[in-house]
Design an enzyme around this catalytic site. Structure first.
Site, short mmCIF file in Angstrom:
data_model
loop_
_atom_site.label_atom_id
_atom_site.label_comp_id
_atom_site.label_asym_id
_atom_site.label_seq_id
_atom_site.Cartn_x
_atom_site.Cartn_y
_atom_site.Cartn_z
N PHE A 1 0.85 -1.19 0.00
CA PHE A 1 0.00 0.00 0.00
C PHE A 1 0.89 1.25 0.00
O PHE A 1 1.94 1.27 0.63
CB PHE A 1 -0.88 -0.05 1.26
CG PHE A 1 -1.99 0.93 1.28
CD1 PHE A 1 -3.17 0.67 0.62
CD2 PHE A 1 -1.87 2.13 1.97
CE1 PHE A 1 -4.23 1.58 0.64
CE2 PHE A 1 -2.91 3.04 2.01
CZ PHE A 1 -4.10 2.77 1.33
N ASP B 1 1.62 -5.35 8.58
CA ASP B 1 0.46 -4.50 8.35
C ASP B 1 -0.74 -5.43 8.25
O ASP B 1 -0.81 -6.29 7.36
CB ASP B 1 0.65 -3.70 7.06
CG ASP B 1 -0.49 -2.71 6.83
OD1 ASP B 1 -1.64 -3.07 7.14
OD2 ASP B 1 -0.22 -1.60 6.32
N TYR C 1 -11.29 0.59 10.60
CA TYR C 1 -12.48 1.01 9.83
C TYR C 1 -12.80 0.07 8.65
O TYR C 1 -13.77 0.28 7.96
CB TYR C 1 -12.33 2.45 9.32
CG TYR C 1 -11.06 2.75 8.56
CD1 TYR C 1 -10.92 2.39 7.22
CD2 TYR C 1 -10.00 3.41 9.17
CE1 TYR C 1 -9.76 2.65 6.53
CE2 TYR C 1 -8.83 3.69 8.49
CZ TYR C 1 -8.72 3.31 7.16
OH TYR C 1 -7.57 3.57 6.48
N LYS C 2 -11.97 -0.95 8.44
CA LYS C 2 -12.23 -1.89 7.36
C LYS C 2 -13.11 -3.02 7.89
O LYS C 2 -14.29 -2.80 8.14
CB LYS C 2 -10.90 -2.36 6.76
CG LYS C 2 -10.21 -1.18 6.04
CD LYS C 2 -8.83 -1.46 5.53
CE LYS C 2 -8.33 -0.23 4.77
NZ LYS C 2 -6.88 -0.28 4.51
N ARG D 1 -12.17 -4.34 -7.18
CA ARG D 1 -12.04 -5.10 -5.93
C ARG D 1 -13.41 -5.43 -5.36
O ARG D 1 -14.20 -4.55 -5.09
CB ARG D 1 -11.25 -4.29 -4.89
CG ARG D 1 -9.79 -4.60 -4.87
CD ARG D 1 -9.07 -4.11 -3.63
NE ARG D 1 -9.71 -2.99 -2.94
CZ ARG D 1 -9.17 -2.34 -1.92
NH1 ARG D 1 -8.00 -2.71 -1.45
NH2 ARG D 1 -9.80 -1.34 -1.35
C1 LIG Z 1 -6.14 0.94 4.37
C2 LIG Z 1 -4.67 0.77 4.51
C3 LIG Z 1 -3.88 1.77 5.11
C4 LIG Z 1 -4.52 3.05 5.51
O1 LIG Z 1 -3.77 3.89 6.33
P1 LIG Z 1 -4.50 5.11 7.02
O2 LIG Z 1 -3.47 5.79 7.79
O3 LIG Z 1 -5.63 4.56 7.83
O4 LIG Z 1 -5.07 5.97 5.92
C5 LIG Z 1 -2.52 1.50 5.27
N1 LIG Z 1 -1.97 0.33 4.85
C6 LIG Z 1 -2.72 -0.63 4.25
C7 LIG Z 1 -2.09 -1.91 3.82
C8 LIG Z 1 -4.08 -0.42 4.06
O5 LIG Z 1 -4.81 -1.36 3.45
#
Ligand SMILES: *Cc1c(COP(=O)(O)O)cnc(C)c1O
Length: 419
Positions: free
Chosen positions: A138, A215, A240-241, A389
């Site tokens: 990401f 992560d 939040y996911k 997705r």
């Molecule tokens: C959703 C996601 C993030 C999001 O980071 P935020 O700081 O909450 O915006 C980071 N890493 C991965 C792998 C994600 O899927």
């Protein structure tokens, strides 16, 4: 035409059997919007809210915030990042209490833990300068690694991965060595949904003398993580996911007990200090997970977890994962029958054992398809290049919803003249 392989009526009948025999079917009604015909394929970006949370937020404002006012901090809120963290650790992460805390955003927590880990290893052995990360991770993860490497005199060591896969043991072995300080990997890849063998990769990193940061954004609440059993050092993930915490709800950090006291994180704020209200002249890090906090915890942002974590506990993460596998497998089956003839490829692992909670469908037209679907209240998300997705939140998604959504994808992909 492509429905010859599996007529819509047959797919609907199959879905209705799957829904009728789904052990978790009753939980869908607990979520706001379950009754609407909208198809939600983006629970892996923002989970639906629980109905209980709608009421709890109002009660919180009136009674807890409005009624207790500043007394709320002593009575409940100061401990909340730790109590919710422990509960999350127990129900979803395989983490014994005292190792998980709810804190800042994922990005900020990743920064804090990754830098702490780098400094710890590099400090003990200055030859260890490399931070390992994969090119398909990401953006926030990659950007943080680049920034920390620059800031601390380190170097990025990239791993290349196929678009429909993720990091394997041989990929990781080939970059580990005497220069490795830290490894940062996603357990479930945000694009392909590939699920890494976290236990094996953790062992590899340790054997090379490095620390590893996991992560867990696309894992927490969807797949069973065994942080303690797999020997994790550090981990960060979103709430939040699949944890339905709400837009911008704060992330969690996990730090193995044995490591906590030897790490120093870079954002030294009063909430991470040993004696928060001493207001002393110098910073001394707090005990246990407290030292990983920085400022005032975002209590309103974590309220939804008060409802979601007990639900997860009641259902059990293994049952959630079993439904998740059934949902993603059904999507793959429909994609093969309806979308493959239109040139769509499944860009996620076909083996459910190495697939997380979403399926990515690849086709050059998917950006336009996504826009058309959103207009029809079918809500997947899109990730370049050409990746639709299909995110399947196990507790709030039905098999019937999948059939309607996948039929809509099929329609949206056909040229207008075909319809
Ligand atoms: C959703 C996601 C993030 C999001 O980071 P935020 O700081 O909450 O915006 C980071 N890493 C991965 C792998 C994600 O899927």
């Amino acid at each position: 035409m492509s429905r010859d392989l599996l007529p819509l009526a047959d797919a609907r009948a199959e879905a209705s059997t799957l829904d009728a025999t789904d052990a978790l079917r009753e939980h869908r009604a607990l979520f706001v919007g379950a009754e609407s015909p909208l198809v939600y394929f983006d629970g892996n970006s923002l989970g639906r809210p629980l109905r209980a949370t709608a009421d709890a937020l109002g009660t919180f404002v009136r009674d807890e915030w409005g009624g207790r006012l500043i007394r709320g901090w002593d009575e409940r809120w100061m401990d909340e990042p730790f109590t919710l963290g422990d509960r999350l650790g127990t129900v979803a992460l395989g983490a014994a209490p005292g190792q998980t805390v709810i804190g800042d955003s994922t990005t900020v927590l990743l920064y804090k833990l990754l830098r702490a880990a780098f400094d710890h290893v590099h400090g003990a052995d200055p030859a260890r300068v490399e931070i390992v990360v994969d090119r398909d991770n990401f953006p926030t993860d990659r950007f943080l690694v680049e920034g920390i490497a620059r800031e601390r005199g380190g170097r990025v060591r990239w791993i290349d991965v196929p678009r429909d896969g993720g990091v394997t043991a041989s990929d990781l072995s080939s970059v580990l060595g005497a220069s490795t300080a830290v490894v940062l990997l996603s357990h479930v890849a945000y694009r392909s949904g590939h699920m890494a063998d976290a236990a094996a990769l953790t062992t590899l990193a340790h054997d090379a003398g490095a620390l590893i940061v996991w992560d867990l954004c696309h894992s927490a609440g969807a797949v069973a993580v065994q942080a303690d059993a797999w020997g994790f050092d550090l981990a960060v993930g979103c709430t939040y996911k699949y944890l339905n915490g709400g837009p911008g709800s704060p992330a969690f950090a996990y730090v193995a007990t044995a490591l906590q006291e030897s790490l120093t994180q870079p954002i030294q704020g009063w909430m991470g200090a040993a004696d928060v209200f001493a207001m002393g002249p110098t910073y001394a890090p707090g005990a246990g997970m407290r030292r990983f906090l920085s400022g005032t915890p975002p209590i309103t942002g974590m309220l939804a977890l008060r409802d979601m974590l007990p639900l997860l506990e009641e259902v059990g993460i293994d049952a959630v994962r079993a439904k998740s596998v059934a949902l993603t497998s059904f999507v793959v089956r429909l994609a093969d029958a309806w979308l493959a003839p239109l040139g769509v490829e499944v860009a996620s692992p076909r083996d459910a054992a190495v697939r997380g909670g979403h399926v990515t469908l690849s086709h050059a037209a998917m950006r336009d398809v996504t826009a058309r679907l959103w207009e029809r209240d079918v809500i997947p998300d899109y990730r370049d290049p050409g990746g639709l997705r299909i995110g399947l939140s196990p507790l709030s998604t039905s098999f019937a919803e999948i059939v309607e959504g996948m039929a809509a994808v099929t329609d949206a992909l056909r040229a207008p003249g075909d319809r």
